[in-house]
Design a protein around this motif. Sequence first.
Motif, short mmCIF file in Angstrom:
data_model
loop_
_atom_site.label_atom_id
_atom_site.label_comp_id
_atom_site.label_asym_id
_atom_site.label_seq_id
_atom_site.Cartn_x
_atom_site.Cartn_y
_atom_site.Cartn_z
N GLY A 306 37.79 38.31 62.21
CA GLY A 306 38.10 39.40 62.76
C GLY A 306 38.96 40.24 61.79
N LEU A 307 40.04 39.61 61.26
CA LEU A 307 40.85 40.02 60.07
C LEU A 307 40.19 40.44 58.81
N LEU A 308 39.17 39.90 58.56
CA LEU A 308 38.17 39.93 57.08
C LEU A 308 37.40 41.27 57.51
N VAL A 309 36.72 41.05 58.64
CA VAL A 309 35.77 42.42 59.06
C VAL A 309 36.70 43.67 58.88
N ASP A 310 37.98 43.69 59.45
CA ASP A 310 38.78 44.82 59.45
C ASP A 310 39.25 45.17 58.14
N ARG A 311 39.29 44.21 57.48
CA ARG A 311 39.97 44.54 56.11
C ARG A 311 38.83 44.95 55.11
N LEU A 315 29.77 44.01 56.60
CA LEU A 315 28.47 43.64 55.81
C LEU A 315 29.01 42.57 54.56
N PRO A 316 29.76 42.65 53.98
CA PRO A 316 30.35 41.53 53.15
C PRO A 316 30.57 40.16 53.94
N VAL A 317 31.48 40.21 55.11
CA VAL A 317 31.50 39.10 55.91
C VAL A 317 30.21 38.62 56.37
N ALA A 318 29.17 39.46 56.70
CA ALA A 318 27.97 38.76 57.13
C ALA A 318 27.18 38.13 55.92
N ALA A 319 27.13 38.76 54.66
CA ALA A 319 26.66 38.22 53.70
C ALA A 319 27.04 36.80 53.28
N VAL A 320 28.34 36.41 53.27
CA VAL A 320 28.93 35.05 53.15
C VAL A 320 28.55 34.24 54.50
N ALA A 321 28.48 34.76 55.55
CA ALA A 321 27.71 34.03 56.58
C ALA A 321 26.43 33.35 56.52
N GLY A 322 25.71 34.23 55.93
CA GLY A 322 24.14 33.46 55.43
C GLY A 322 24.31 32.18 54.62
N ALA A 346 28.97 18.62 58.62
CA ALA A 346 28.18 19.91 58.46
C ALA A 346 28.17 20.68 59.67
N LEU A 347 28.17 20.30 60.90
CA LEU A 347 28.17 21.13 61.94
C LEU A 347 29.46 22.03 62.01
N LEU A 348 30.36 21.66 61.72
CA LEU A 348 31.63 22.49 61.56
C LEU A 348 31.55 23.67 60.67
N LEU A 349 30.98 23.16 59.50
CA LEU A 349 30.49 24.26 58.77
C LEU A 349 29.40 25.37 59.27
N ALA A 350 28.57 24.96 59.96
CA ALA A 350 27.68 25.63 60.52
C ALA A 350 28.26 26.57 61.51
N GLY A 351 29.37 25.97 62.54
CA GLY A 351 29.76 26.99 63.50
C GLY A 351 30.59 28.17 62.55
N VAL A 352 31.17 27.93 61.61
CA VAL A 352 32.08 28.84 60.80
C VAL A 352 31.25 29.88 60.25
N GLY A 353 30.20 29.63 59.85
CA GLY A 353 28.79 30.49 59.25
C GLY A 353 28.44 31.23 60.59
N TRP A 354 28.09 30.68 61.62
CA TRP A 354 27.74 31.34 62.71
C TRP A 354 28.79 32.47 63.30
N ASN A 355 30.14 32.06 63.29
CA ASN A 355 31.09 32.71 63.48
C ASN A 355 31.19 34.02 62.73
N LEU A 356 31.17 34.02 61.25
CA LEU A 356 31.35 35.02 60.47
C LEU A 356 30.05 36.17 60.88
N GLY A 357 28.71 35.54 61.07
CA GLY A 357 27.87 36.38 61.38
C GLY A 357 27.99 37.27 62.68
#
Length: 448
Positions: A306-311, A315-322, A346-357
């Motif tokens: 949320g902080l990254l999205v507000d700052r 769209l840049p945050v989503a790009a990192v998510a992919g 690996a699934l921890l990393l998948a959770g982080v990516g999903w959250n960013l997206g």
Amino acid sequence: MTLSPQVAAGPRHPPEHPAQRRVLAVLVASQLVSGIGLTAGVVVGSLIAEEMLGSTGLAGLPTALFTGGSMLGALGIGRLCQAWGRRPGLGLGYAVGALGSVGVVVAVAADQVALLLPALLVYGAGTATNLLARYAGADLAAPERRGRDVSRVLLASTAGAVAGPNLVSLVGGPAEEWGLSRTAAPFVLAAVGYAVAAVVVGALLRPDPLRSARARGPVATAEPAEAAGKAGAAGTAEAVEAARDPVRTPGVATGLWIMVLGQLPKVALMAMIPVHLAANGHGTAAIGLVVSLHIGAMFLPSPLSGLLVDRWGPLPVAAVAGVTLAAAALLVGLAPGDSVPLVAAALLLAGVGWNLGLVGGTAVVTAAAPPGRGAATQGLADVGLSVAGCTGGLLSGPVMAAGGYGTLAVGCALVALLVTPVALWAARPSRAAAAGGPASAPGAARRR
């Protein structure tokens, strides 16, 4: 870079509503308990199906069913919120999820597949409600805090979602004493969690955040025809079309694709992980631990997202998510099935990516929703999210049966990687304002 008219003129919504803190507190409380129900289907759904249907190829069916129920729930709850407010919509959604959870328990106890399948469909309404609640956190938020307030609601799901799988062993014993299968225990917890959440929302979510937002934001909540009239002669046709079919609005479509392309591979990976681990000799304790860690990673990064999205803009945050989600899928596919630490990482990393997206896509949809159609548009967006989950669940079983978990993981990585070009394309200067990207984000306005 030229700013969008909305940014140049400043935020069109009033500052944070005085009731926002109370609203967030109630939403957080409801998410804490409803999060328990979020993981029931993930932890044992595929195991129940494999046991009752006798086929690994059909093990993804429960995921497809409860995500299909989530799709129908998102559509119905979104429309109900649009017509009557968040309190009746979210409260009814949680209650229906509790009813479906009870139905699954009864179906497993009676060994009735004919009851199990519709019960899983109804159970999905609880999942839909759990996710739709994040939009309620943004109704009364100041524009520059929307991402963080949405993330707070998502974060609250973590405690219950992480605790749920690890409570299975505690509930499993009493469940067997009552004549129930141990695999039904997570759904017992889900029924309790969703029922308590329904009571909390129904009794305490006052004032209703959506109705309060409408009362104080006439520009944001004008009826579609009125909003079109205010847009001026040049934009009348476009405004009316967006009000009638909000998914065609560039920003809404972009946010939807970001969430869909992240949801499908994430669900497919998770639908088969219990079967994958069980085939490598691991029991329900190890499976529950891996799933709970993954669920935690899905929601714990929410404040940072949320902080990254507000700052920086969504769209840049989503790009990192992919990129993050694709890397996670490849890692879990390469990890030996007997290595719980590597699979969990690996699934921890998948959770982080999903959250960013999810946080990024939610911010895009919220900013771009046509005036007067916010809740309905959000519901439609989550219908797309559920369709993606349903597709991932349906495809996961046959793909794994045909080529193994490694093949499934590679396919998921390729799909997840599509999020990045979608976000980067929408972030171009000529499209960023329409898509809710950096050029129209509050943080972007401050940077420029």
